[in-house]
Enzyme design. Structure first.
Site, PDB file in Angstrom:
ATOM      1  N   SER A 577       5.773   2.026   1.575  1.00  0.00           N
ATOM      2  CA  SER A 577       5.045   3.297   1.608  1.00  0.00           C
ATOM      3  C   SER A 577       5.247   3.942   2.972  1.00  0.00           C
ATOM      4  O   SER A 577       5.456   3.248   3.977  1.00  0.00           O
ATOM      5  CB  SER A 577       3.554   3.070   1.347  1.00  0.00           C
ATOM      6  OG  SER A 577       2.802   4.239   1.644  1.00  0.00           O
ATOM      7  N   TYR A 590      -4.170  -1.531   3.927  1.00  0.00           N
ATOM      8  CA  TYR A 590      -2.985  -1.097   3.175  1.00  0.00           C
ATOM      9  C   TYR A 590      -1.828  -0.804   4.116  1.00  0.00           C
ATOM     10  O   TYR A 590      -0.699  -1.271   3.916  1.00  0.00           O
ATOM     11  CB  TYR A 590      -3.338   0.137   2.346  1.00  0.00           C
ATOM     12  CG  TYR A 590      -2.230   0.645   1.456  1.00  0.00           C
ATOM     13  CD1 TYR A 590      -1.889  -0.019   0.285  1.00  0.00           C
ATOM     14  CD2 TYR A 590      -1.532   1.804   1.779  1.00  0.00           C
ATOM     15  CE1 TYR A 590      -0.891   0.457  -0.543  1.00  0.00           C
ATOM     16  CE2 TYR A 590      -0.528   2.296   0.960  1.00  0.00           C
ATOM     17  CZ  TYR A 590      -0.206   1.621  -0.199  1.00  0.00           C
ATOM     18  OH  TYR A 590       0.783   2.095  -1.016  1.00  0.00           O
TER      19      TYR A 590
END
Length: 699
Positions: A577, A590
Site C-alpha cells: 500500500s 497498518y
C-alpha cells in the site's frame, strides 16, 4: 424407443431430447456424437470421428445432392457443435478415387478435400474424411473404445474378431489413416456385404446405421460384446498384468509423495520448455504400475495412434522405491537426472533411426507420462488440459493392454509406424496452425485473498493471460461462491489461512498436485485497521503483522522452496500500500505492516536474484470499488481521519491523486501482470498504482 441396459458402456440416449430434434439429421448426428464422447470408455477427448449424410439443395445447380457432415480436424465429438464439422459433396469426395496416386502420395489428398466442400464455412476436413465418405451408410461412428482396441492390438486380432462376431464384423489390417485406408474399408464391405462394422487392427472401430439411433445402438452393442468377451477371460484368469508385485501406499501418503516429487519432475521435464503437470492415482493406474508385468508392457508403448500422439510412444518408469525419502531433494535429483538423460537419449535414437529426409525437426525429447510404482502417474504437457488428456489416454492404453493380455498377447505398433504418425507432415502442419500461446501460458500462480476484490481481479487477469491459478482465501463461503465460475483445467480453489503454516503447506500441496508446481506467488490477502496510537490494541497490531507480514513471509518461504526444486526461476509480487511509504494519522498498525512488506520485498529480491526469482511490490491506494476492505470499520476510520463522511470517501480518494482517477482492482491486476510477464528484468521494485500521490513517491 425402449431404454437399454449395458454393463460396460453408458446408454445416454434420451428419447425426449432426440424427439425434440425432429427429423433434423444433422442435429441428431451432433446429439449422438456428444453422448458418445461423454463416455471415456468409448472414446477420449479429441479421439474418434462421427458423420452423417443428408440430401441438400446445391446452391449452384438447385439440384438435390448428398452431403456428408463429418467432424472436422482437431475437434472433439463430446463437445462437437455445427462450427466444428465439415460439409462435403459425397460424390465429389468419391470422385477423388480417379486422381488418387497411391500410398506414396497420400498427403496430397488432404488438400483436395477442400475442393469437395459444400459448406464453405466448414472446419478443415480431417484425414479420416475419406473413411466415412467411401462407405455408403447414412450415419457412421469411428470410435476408439478400450475394449475394441484391446482386441485390435492382439497378435491374433483377426481370429478373435471372428470368434466374437462371426461373419457380422469385418477386419482390416493396420494401415495409417488416409485415403487408402478408406479404400480398404470400402473393399472390406464389398467383400463382406451385410456386416455391421469393421475392426481396424491396432486402431479402432467403424460402425454404422441408417438412422442416428440405429448407429448409436450398433456402436454400443458391438462395444458391449467386446467388453463382455474380455471380462470373461479376465475372470477365468483370476488376475491381470501377471498379478500384484507391490502394494500401493495409503492414499494420503501417495498424495504427499506426489506433491513433494512433482516440482522436481516438472523441472526435469521442462529442460526444453516449461510444462504443466497432472497427477492421478486412479485404481486402474495403480493396478498396472504395481504389477509384475509393468516392466514388460510399459516399454512396448501404446498401440492406438490417438494414444501415443498424446502420450509419446512410451512412459518413463521411475526407479524410485515407494518408501524413499523424497525430502532429500539433492539426493533424489542425483537419482532422477540420469533416468531423464537415458529417456531423452532413447527418444533421440528413436528419432534418428526412424526419420526421413523431410521429417520435421525432433521435438521435445522429455517424457509426457511418468510412472512411480506404488504412488501414481504424472503427466506433463504445455497446459493442464493437454496434460490431463494425456493421462486419460494413457489410462485408455492401460485398459487396452489389460484386455489384450487377458485374451491373447498385446502388440504395440512397430516403432517406424509410430514415428511415421508422430512426425507425419500433416500432423506437423496441424501443430503449426495452433494459436500462439498467451504470455503466461505454462505458468502456475498461487494468489492469496483471491475470492474477491483485488485478489480476484489479479486471478482473473492472470488467467486471461494464460496462467493456471490456485485461488486461495480464508473465507470458505466466498470461495464456494466463485469456484464454479472457473474451468478446472485453468484454476482451482482452496482455503488458505496465511497465518497458519499447515494451511499454507496444504495450499502448495494442491498447487503441486493440480498443476505440478508454482511459478508466481501473489500475496494479496489483507485487512485494514485504522486507529490512533491510543486506540490500537495489541490484538490489532498482532493481527496486522500476522496476516500482512508473517503471512507474506511464510507464503514466500514455502513458495521459494518449490521454485528452487523446479529450477525454473519465479516471480513473487506482494500487494502492499502507499501507506507503507507515506505517513498519516490513525494508521500506525497498518502503515507499519505495509512498510515491513515493502522492505521484505527488497531484502528477498537481493537474496533470490541469483536463482532468477524476482520479488516486487505493487502499492495500491484508494481502491474502494470492489474492495472488501471498505466493507468494514476501515472506511469509518479513514473517514474520521479526514473529517468527512463515509459516503464522501470515493469522491475524496478520486480527487486527491494527481491524475484525478478512480483506482479499480483491475488496475492493480494490470500492474501484477506487467511485473510477471513484461518487466522480466525487474526485481526489488515498487509500482505505485494510486493515480499519482506525490507524498508516496518512492524517490
Amino acid at each position: 424407443m425402449q431404454t437399454r441396459t449395458f454393463d460396460h458402456v453408458d446408454y445416454l440416449w434420451e428419447d425426449e431430447k432426440a424427439d425434440a430434434l425432429g427429423d433434423d439429421q444433422l442435429a441428431l448426428f451432433l446429439y449422438r456424437s456428444n453422448i458418445l464422447g461423454a463416455d471415456l470408455r468409448i472414446t477420449n477427448y479429441g479421439g474418434g470421428n462421427t458423420s452423417c449424410k443428408t440430401i441438400e439443395k446445391d446452391p449452384l445447380t438447385n439440384q438435390e445432392v448428398e452431403v456428408m457432415w463429418v467432424k472436422g480436424s482437431g475437434g472433439d465429438i463430446g463437445t462437437l457443435t455445427p462450427q466444428g464439422i465439415a460439409g462435403l459433396y459425397t460424390e465429389r469426395l468419391r470422385d477423388l478415387k480417379g486422381v488418387y496416386r497411391g500410398l506414396e502420395h497420400e498427403d496430397e489428398m488432404v488438400a483436395l478435400f477442400n475442393h469437395c466442400l459444400f459448406d464453405l464455412n466448414s472446419k478443415a476436413p480431417s484425414i479420416d474424411t475419406p473413411l466415412h465418405g467411401l462407405l455408403p451408410f447414412k450415419h457412421i461412428d469411428h470410435l476408439h473404445p478400450d475394449a475394441l482396441i484391446a482386441i485390435a492390438a492382439t497378435k491374433d486380432s483377426k481370429k478373435i474378431t471372428h470368434e466374437i462376431w462371426g461373419d457380422t464384423m469385418g477386419w482390416v489390417a493396420w494401415q495409417r489413416p488416409g485415403f487408402d485406408l478408406g479404400l480398404q474399408l470400402e473393399k472390406c464391405l464389398n467383400e463382406n456385404p451385410g456386416i455391421r462394422g469393421i475392426v481396424l487392427e491396432s486402431h479402432g472401430l467403424f460402425t454404422w446405421g441408417n438412422t442416428s439411433y440405429e448407429c448409436y445402438m450398433n456402436s454400443l452393442e458391438v462395444i458391449e460384446m467386446a467388453s463382455e468377451y474380455i471380462k470373461k477371460h479376465i475372470e477365468k484368469e483370476g488376475q491381470v498384468f501377471g498379478g500384484k508385485k507391490i502394494e500401493s501406499l495409503p492414499s494420503e501418503e501417495r498424495k504427499e509423495k506426489a506433491a513433494t516429487l512433482a516440482p522436481l519432475l516438472r523441472g526435469l521435464c521442462s529442460s526444453e520448455e516449461p510444462m504443466i503437470g497432472h497427477f492421478t492415482d486412479d485404481e486402474r493406474v495403480l493396478e498396472f504400475i504395481n504389477s509384475n508385468d509393468l516392466e514388460k508392457l510399459a516399454p512396448l508403448g501404446t498401440s492406438c495412434p490417438d494414444h501415443f500422439l498424446r502420450t509419446k510412444i512410451q512412459p518413463l518408469v521411475l526407479s524410485l522405491e515407494k518408501s524413499d525419502d523424497l525430502s532429500q531433494t539433492d539426493e533424489v535429483l542425483k537419482r532422477l537426472k540420469p533416468q531423464f538423460e537415458t529417456y531423452r537419449a532413447a527418444y533421440k535414437e528413436y528419432y534418428e533411426t526412424c526419420k526421413h529426409d523431410n521429417s520435421p525437426a525432433m521435438r521435445d525429447p522429455n517424457p509426457v507420462v511418468i510412472i512411480y510404482p506404488g504412488v501414481g502417474m504424472f503427466t506433463f504437457a504445455k497446459n493442464k488440459q493437454t496434460a490431463r488428456v494425456a493421462s486419460e489416454f494413457y489410462i485408455n492404453a492401460i485398459n487396452v493392454m489389460r484386455g489384450a493380455e487377458a485374451i491373447s498377447t498385446y502388440i504395440a505398433l512397430p516403432r517406424q509406424e509410430a514415428f511415421d504418425i508422430e512426425y507425419w507432415l500433416l500432423e506437423e502442419a496441424k501443430l503449426q496452425r495452433m494459436p500462439e500461446e498467451r504470455p503466461l501460458s505454462r505458468k502456475v500462480a498461487v494468489i492469496t485473498g483471491a475470492a474477491g476484490g483485488i485478489g480476484k481481479a489479479i486471478a482473473d487477469k492472470l488467467i486471461a493471460e494464460g496462467a493456471n491459478v490456485v485461488i486461495t482465501d480464508v473465507n470458505e463461503d466466498n470461495l464456494m461462491g466463485i469456484s464454479g465460475s472457473y474451468n478446472k483445467d485453468i484454476a482451482s480453489t482452496t482455503i488458505c489461512d496465511v497465518t497458519d503454516p499447515f494451511s499454507i503447506e496444504n495450499t502448495y500441496k494442491k498447487a503441486c498436485l493440480d498443476f505440478g508446481g508454482v511459478d508466481i506467488v501473489v500475496h494479496s490477502a489483507g485487512l485494514a485497521i485504522s486507529k490512533s496510537l491510543e486506540e490500537t490494541t495489541l490484538e490489532d497490531w498482532n493481527l496486522l503483522q500476522n496476516v500482512l507480514v508473517k503471512g507474506q513471509f511464510m507464503m514466500i518461504q514455502k513458495g521459494v522452496a518449490i521454485m528452487k526444486k523446479q529450477n525454473l526461476g519465479g516471480n513473487i509480487v506482494n500487494i502492499a500500500s502507499k501507506n507503507g511509504l507515506m505517513a498519516g494519522p490513525n494508521n500506525v498498525g497498518y502503515g507499519t505492516a505495509k512498510a515491513a512488506q515493502q522492505h521484505m520485498t527488497r531484502l528477498l529480491a537481493a537474496e533470490l536474484g541469483y536463482q532468477k526469482i524476482r520479488v516486487n511490490t505493487v502499492n495500491p491506494d484508494g481502491v474502494i470499488v470492489g474492495s472488501r476492505i471498505w466493507e468494514g470499520d476501515w472506511a469509518e476510520g479513514r473517514a474520521k481521519a479526514y473529517g468527512i463522511s463515509v459516503e464522501e470517501l470515493p469522491k475524496h480518494y478520486a480527487k486527491r491523486n494527481l491524475l484525478n482517477e478512480i483506482i479499480l482492482p483491475e488496475d492493480i491486476a494490470n500492474a501484477v501482470f506487467t511485473l510477471v510477464a513484461i518487466l522480466d528484468k525487474s526485481t526489488g521494485n515498487t509500482i505505485n498504482v494510486d493515480g499519482g500521490m506525490a507524498n508516496a513517491f518512492v524517490r
